[in-house]
Design a protein around this motif. Sequence first.
Motif, PDB file in Angstrom:
ATOM      1  N   ARG A 202       0.873  -1.173   0.000  1.00 28.34           N
ATOM      2  CA  ARG A 202       0.000   0.000   0.000  1.00 28.34           C
ATOM      3  C   ARG A 202       0.911   1.225   0.000  1.00 28.34           C
ATOM      4  O   ARG A 202       1.695   1.427   0.900  1.00 28.34           O
TER       5      ARG A 202
ATOM      6  N   TRP B 176      -0.206   4.630  -1.094  1.00 29.42           N
ATOM      7  CA  TRP B 176      -0.884   5.905  -0.880  1.00 29.42           C
ATOM      8  C   TRP B 176      -2.262   5.623  -0.355  1.00 29.42           C
ATOM      9  O   TRP B 176      -2.920   4.675  -0.798  1.00 29.42           O
ATOM     10  N   SER B 177      -2.699   6.399   0.626  1.00 35.08           N
ATOM     11  CA  SER B 177      -4.057   6.242   1.131  1.00 35.08           C
ATOM     12  C   SER B 177      -4.489   7.556   1.774  1.00 35.08           C
ATOM     13  O   SER B 177      -3.663   8.388   2.156  1.00 35.08           O
ATOM     14  N   THR B 178      -5.804   7.728   1.851  1.00 35.62           N
ATOM     15  CA  THR B 178      -6.361   8.904   2.521  1.00 35.62           C
ATOM     16  C   THR B 178      -7.317   8.425   3.599  1.00 35.62           C
ATOM     17  O   THR B 178      -7.790   7.274   3.565  1.00 35.62           O
TER      18      THR B 178
ATOM     19  N   GLY C  43     -10.596   6.905   2.443  1.00 36.25           N
ATOM     20  CA  GLY C  43     -10.656   5.535   1.949  1.00 36.25           C
ATOM     21  C   GLY C  43     -10.036   5.307   0.589  1.00 36.25           C
ATOM     22  O   GLY C  43     -10.043   4.194   0.080  1.00 36.25           O
ATOM     23  N   SER C  44      -9.491   6.344  -0.029  1.00 29.40           N
ATOM     24  CA  SER C  44      -8.794   6.148  -1.301  1.00 29.40           C
ATOM     25  C   SER C  44      -7.467   5.464  -1.031  1.00 29.40           C
ATOM     26  O   SER C  44      -6.881   5.631   0.043  1.00 29.40           O
ATOM     27  N   HIS C  45      -6.991   4.692  -1.998  1.00 26.96           N
ATOM     28  CA  HIS C  45      -5.694   4.048  -1.819  1.00 26.96           C
ATOM     29  C   HIS C  45      -5.177   3.527  -3.152  1.00 26.96           C
ATOM     30  O   HIS C  45      -5.912   3.386  -4.120  1.00 26.96           O
ATOM     31  N   THR C  46      -3.872   3.257  -3.174  1.00 27.36           N
ATOM     32  CA  THR C  46      -3.246   2.594  -4.310  1.00 27.36           C
ATOM     33  C   THR C  46      -2.312   1.524  -3.770  1.00 27.36           C
ATOM     34  O   THR C  46      -1.693   1.691  -2.721  1.00 27.36           O
ATOM     35  N   SER C  47      -2.241   0.418  -4.491  1.00 29.29           N
ATOM     36  CA  SER C  47      -1.387  -0.695  -4.086  1.00 29.29           C
ATOM     37  C   SER C  47      -0.524  -1.122  -5.256  1.00 29.29           C
ATOM     38  O   SER C  47      -1.027  -1.298  -6.370  1.00 29.29           O
TER      39      SER C  47
ATOM     40  N   TRP D  32      -5.778   0.759  -8.042  1.00 29.36           N
ATOM     41  CA  TRP D  32      -6.174   2.030  -7.433  1.00 29.36           C
ATOM     42  C   TRP D  32      -7.632   1.990  -6.998  1.00 29.36           C
ATOM     43  O   TRP D  32      -8.466   1.368  -7.657  1.00 29.36           O
TER      44      TRP D  32
ATOM     45  N   ASP E 151     -11.574  12.741  -3.831  1.00 31.98           N
ATOM     46  CA  ASP E 151     -10.139  12.548  -3.599  1.00 31.98           C
ATOM     47  C   ASP E 151      -9.358  12.655  -4.905  1.00 31.98           C
ATOM     48  O   ASP E 151      -9.907  12.474  -5.993  1.00 31.98           O
TER      49      ASP E 151
ATOM     50  N   SER F  38      -4.939  12.223  -6.461  1.00 32.93           N
ATOM     51  CA  SER F  38      -3.526  11.941  -6.232  1.00 32.93           C
ATOM     52  C   SER F  38      -2.738  12.582  -7.359  1.00 32.93           C
ATOM     53  O   SER F  38      -2.985  12.305  -8.532  1.00 32.93           O
TER      54      SER F  38
END
Length: 190
Positions: A88, A90-92, A95-99, A115, A121, A123
Amino acid sequence: MTDLDQLTQSLARNLKRWRGERNFTLDALAARSGVSRGMIIQIEQARTNPSVGTTVKLADALGVSITTLLDYEQGARVRVVPREQTVRMWSTEAGSHTSLLVGTEARGPLELWEWRIVPGDSSASDAHPPGTVELLTVTAGELTLVVDGTEHRVPAGSSATFEANVPHVYRNDGSEPVGMTMAVAVPPAR
């Protein structure tokens, strides 16, 4: 050892290794990456956990993928990465995130990302090295892709590709989460 400790140790070891393989001094890597010499020293001594942006700058300057800098298991021709071992990046709080799902060094770094971006949100990414290409497909929602200041709408079921040597932003202006899968191809370091 926690996952974060393992990640910090892997990054320290791999950054030293790749800097050595490229014959870059601390000053040379700092100049190529835009990351301070002091920060590089702290990372190589496993005394800090750098931001995603800093990690990307170092990987780009070395001509390797983020996967290569973060990986602690290398070597097999076939490498299966279980979901629980994806990184992981990036996350906010929303609840947004990238892996980072998987990557390779064949003919230059190649990375595969998953993503999720919740409504409202975004990025932002700095320009990558010349020759870097990103390909993405949107699986849910509608992505607003901003490349060098120009907005592009990419709805679910659509795909896009662009040269990523300019600033770019992934944004969700809609009312449902955006899901997408993205591949990033970086040219080998010269």
